[in-house]
Enzyme design. Structure first.
Site, PDB file in Angstrom:
ATOM      1  N   ARG A  50       0.851  -1.179   0.000  1.00  0.00           N
ATOM      2  CA  ARG A  50       0.000   0.000   0.000  1.00  0.00           C
ATOM      3  C   ARG A  50       0.893   1.236   0.000  1.00  0.00           C
ATOM      4  O   ARG A  50       2.051   1.168   0.398  1.00  0.00           O
ATOM      5  CB  ARG A  50      -0.905   0.016   1.227  1.00  0.00           C
ATOM      6  CG  ARG A  50      -1.824  -1.208   1.357  1.00  0.00           C
ATOM      7  CD  ARG A  50      -2.636  -1.151   2.637  1.00  0.00           C
ATOM      8  NE  ARG A  50      -3.561  -2.275   2.757  1.00  0.00           N
ATOM      9  CZ  ARG A  50      -3.283  -3.410   3.386  1.00  0.00           C
ATOM     10  NH1 ARG A  50      -2.099  -3.577   3.959  1.00  0.00           N
ATOM     11  NH2 ARG A  50      -4.183  -4.383   3.448  1.00  0.00           N
ATOM     12  N   LYS A 109      -2.148  -2.150   7.428  1.00  0.00           N
ATOM     13  CA  LYS A 109      -3.557  -1.939   7.747  1.00  0.00           C
ATOM     14  C   LYS A 109      -3.971  -2.833   8.901  1.00  0.00           C
ATOM     15  O   LYS A 109      -3.636  -4.018   8.938  1.00  0.00           O
ATOM     16  CB  LYS A 109      -4.405  -2.235   6.511  1.00  0.00           C
ATOM     17  CG  LYS A 109      -5.833  -1.722   6.614  1.00  0.00           C
ATOM     18  CD  LYS A 109      -6.536  -1.846   5.281  1.00  0.00           C
ATOM     19  CE  LYS A 109      -7.930  -1.253   5.343  1.00  0.00           C
ATOM     20  NZ  LYS A 109      -8.613  -1.342   4.026  1.00  0.00           N
ATOM     21  N   HIS A 157      -2.057   2.538  -6.126  1.00  0.00           N
ATOM     22  CA  HIS A 157      -2.610   1.286  -5.598  1.00  0.00           C
ATOM     23  C   HIS A 157      -2.823   0.267  -6.722  1.00  0.00           C
ATOM     24  O   HIS A 157      -2.929  -0.939  -6.458  1.00  0.00           O
ATOM     25  CB  HIS A 157      -3.936   1.558  -4.881  1.00  0.00           C
ATOM     26  CG  HIS A 157      -4.315   0.504  -3.889  1.00  0.00           C
ATOM     27  ND1 HIS A 157      -3.690   0.353  -2.662  1.00  0.00           N
ATOM     28  CD2 HIS A 157      -5.244  -0.481  -3.946  1.00  0.00           C
ATOM     29  CE1 HIS A 157      -4.222  -0.658  -2.015  1.00  0.00           C
ATOM     30  NE2 HIS A 157      -5.160  -1.187  -2.767  1.00  0.00           N
ATOM     31  N   ARG A 197      -0.367  -2.539  -6.570  1.00  0.00           N
ATOM     32  CA  ARG A 197      -0.670  -3.593  -5.596  1.00  0.00           C
ATOM     33  C   ARG A 197      -1.667  -4.582  -6.206  1.00  0.00           C
ATOM     34  O   ARG A 197      -1.526  -5.800  -6.044  1.00  0.00           O
ATOM     35  CB  ARG A 197      -1.227  -2.970  -4.315  1.00  0.00           C
ATOM     36  CG  ARG A 197      -1.657  -3.971  -3.239  1.00  0.00           C
ATOM     37  CD  ARG A 197      -2.007  -3.216  -1.959  1.00  0.00           C
ATOM     38  NE  ARG A 197      -2.836  -3.992  -1.057  1.00  0.00           N
ATOM     39  CZ  ARG A 197      -2.380  -4.814  -0.125  1.00  0.00           C
ATOM     40  NH1 ARG A 197      -1.075  -4.995  -0.005  1.00  0.00           N
ATOM     41  NH2 ARG A 197      -3.187  -5.470   0.679  1.00  0.00           N
ATOM     42  N   HIS A 232      -4.097  -9.364   4.167  1.00  0.00           N
ATOM     43  CA  HIS A 232      -5.547  -9.337   4.285  1.00  0.00           C
ATOM     44  C   HIS A 232      -5.990 -10.097   5.530  1.00  0.00           C
ATOM     45  O   HIS A 232      -5.480 -11.181   5.810  1.00  0.00           O
ATOM     46  CB  HIS A 232      -6.206  -9.976   3.058  1.00  0.00           C
ATOM     47  CG  HIS A 232      -6.126  -9.123   1.832  1.00  0.00           C
ATOM     48  ND1 HIS A 232      -6.272  -9.627   0.557  1.00  0.00           N
ATOM     49  CD2 HIS A 232      -5.933  -7.776   1.675  1.00  0.00           C
ATOM     50  CE1 HIS A 232      -6.174  -8.647  -0.321  1.00  0.00           C
ATOM     51  NE2 HIS A 232      -5.946  -7.526   0.329  1.00  0.00           N
ATOM     52  N   TYR A 286      -9.502 -11.235  -6.376  1.00  0.00           N
ATOM     53  CA  TYR A 286      -8.529 -11.231  -7.467  1.00  0.00           C
ATOM     54  C   TYR A 286      -8.735 -12.392  -8.431  1.00  0.00           C
ATOM     55  O   TYR A 286      -8.167 -12.401  -9.523  1.00  0.00           O
ATOM     56  CB  TYR A 286      -7.105 -11.227  -6.907  1.00  0.00           C
ATOM     57  CG  TYR A 286      -6.761  -9.915  -6.261  1.00  0.00           C
ATOM     58  CD1 TYR A 286      -6.542  -8.780  -7.025  1.00  0.00           C
ATOM     59  CD2 TYR A 286      -6.686  -9.799  -4.876  1.00  0.00           C
ATOM     60  CE1 TYR A 286      -6.251  -7.558  -6.427  1.00  0.00           C
ATOM     61  CE2 TYR A 286      -6.397  -8.580  -4.269  1.00  0.00           C
ATOM     62  CZ  TYR A 286      -6.183  -7.472  -5.054  1.00  0.00           C
ATOM     63  OH  TYR A 286      -5.909  -6.261  -4.463  1.00  0.00           O
TER      64      TYR A 286
END
Length: 283
Positions: free
Chosen positions: A133, A160, A225, A228, A251, A260
């Site tokens: 990120r 995150k 982004h 990524r 994640h 994805y």
């Protein structure tokens, strides 16, 4: 900082909110106060709803931004003003689900090569090669490069959700990072600000990406982004399994990583259309 603003910030700190979340929530409440020219603790639920409608119809904000504002106002009333019984009829707006821009490998190579400086080239390459990120690539430190032959990984600090993780460090990226270190001589931060006192600003990183994107003649559909997203999609196309990809991306839920599957070329175009299975007469 006003007393109410300080109380709200303190409440978020106690609950472990990330810095960017705190800044976003405070900015939302500040915008509310400026709109009504009074302290938010004097407003009622009807006024809050009217302001959210103003954000959608007049300011033309994306639904994701309006949802953030709604969350900020709920937090303010429930946890700071201690008014949990305040009736809010603010449904979370349904955010349109759009597929992100995915670049082909040749386009990624062209974009990285289009960066004007070695710093910019290294920054874009690191973002793509490690699937970072923008906040994570900005926060990278020289000590986060673990280049021992039995390690070869990058440490991502407080990503995150305030989670540390490790991600890929390719030999090609390591060579580029070493070339950048010889030229830039970064001390603590891998990509410092001009004064060397803090990490590079995310807005500067976005400008570097957009400039390279324009030079490379790539459609302007997203910011950095995008790299990524490309990292995840290209690894999936190369056969990396979902749990491994989930760990590399940081994640919390596998469902986030599974989106994805809709972007990976081999999963979409590798299947045979049922039309090909019909025995149609030739005309």
């Amino acid at each position: 900082m006003t007393e109410l603003r300080q109380r709200m910030d303190d409440a978020m700190v106690l609950r472990g909110f990330a810095l960017r979340t705190r800044e976003t929530y405070l900015a939302c409440v500040s915008g509310l106060a400026k709109y009504y020219h009074c302290s938010p603790d004097r407003l009622n639920a009807g006024q809050i709803q009217a302001y959210l409608l103003h954000l959608i119809t007049e300011k033309k904000l994306a639904y994701a931004s309006v949802n953030q504002a709604a969350c900020a106002f709920r937090f303010l009333f429930e946890h700071v003003l201690k008014r949990p019984n305040a009736r809010f009829d603010i449904p979370m707006a349904k955010v349109p689900k759009r597929l992100p821009q995915i670049l082909a490998r040749a386009e990624v190579a062209r974009l990285i090569d289009a960066a004007a400086t070695l710093r910019g080239r290294t920054l874009l390459m690191t973002t793509y090669a490690a699937g970072l990120r923008v906040s994570e690539v900005c926060a990278l430190q020289v000590a986060d490069i673990e280049s021992a032959p039995d390690r070869m990984c990058l440490k991502v600090r407080q990503g995150k959700g305030n989670q540390d993780r490790y991600t890929l460090l390719s030999p090609r990226l390591l060579d580029t990072l070493r070339a950048w270190w010889r030229v830039g001589r970064p001390d603590r931060w891998l990509f410092p600000n001009p004064a060397g006192t803090a990490p590079i600003d995310p807005k500067t990183v976005q400008r570097i990406y957009c400039a390279a994107r324009d030079i490379a003649s790539i459609p302007p559909e997203g910011g950095i982004h995008t790299l990524r997203h490309c990292f995840a999609t290209h690894l999936l196309e190369a056969g990396v399994d979902l749990p491994t990809l989930q760990r590399l991306l940081g994640h919390g839920h596998i469902s986030t990583t599974m989106r994805y599957l809709h972007l990976a070329h081999r999963h979409v175009t590798g299947a045979t259309s049922p039309l090909e299975l019909l025995d149609l007469p030739t005309r």
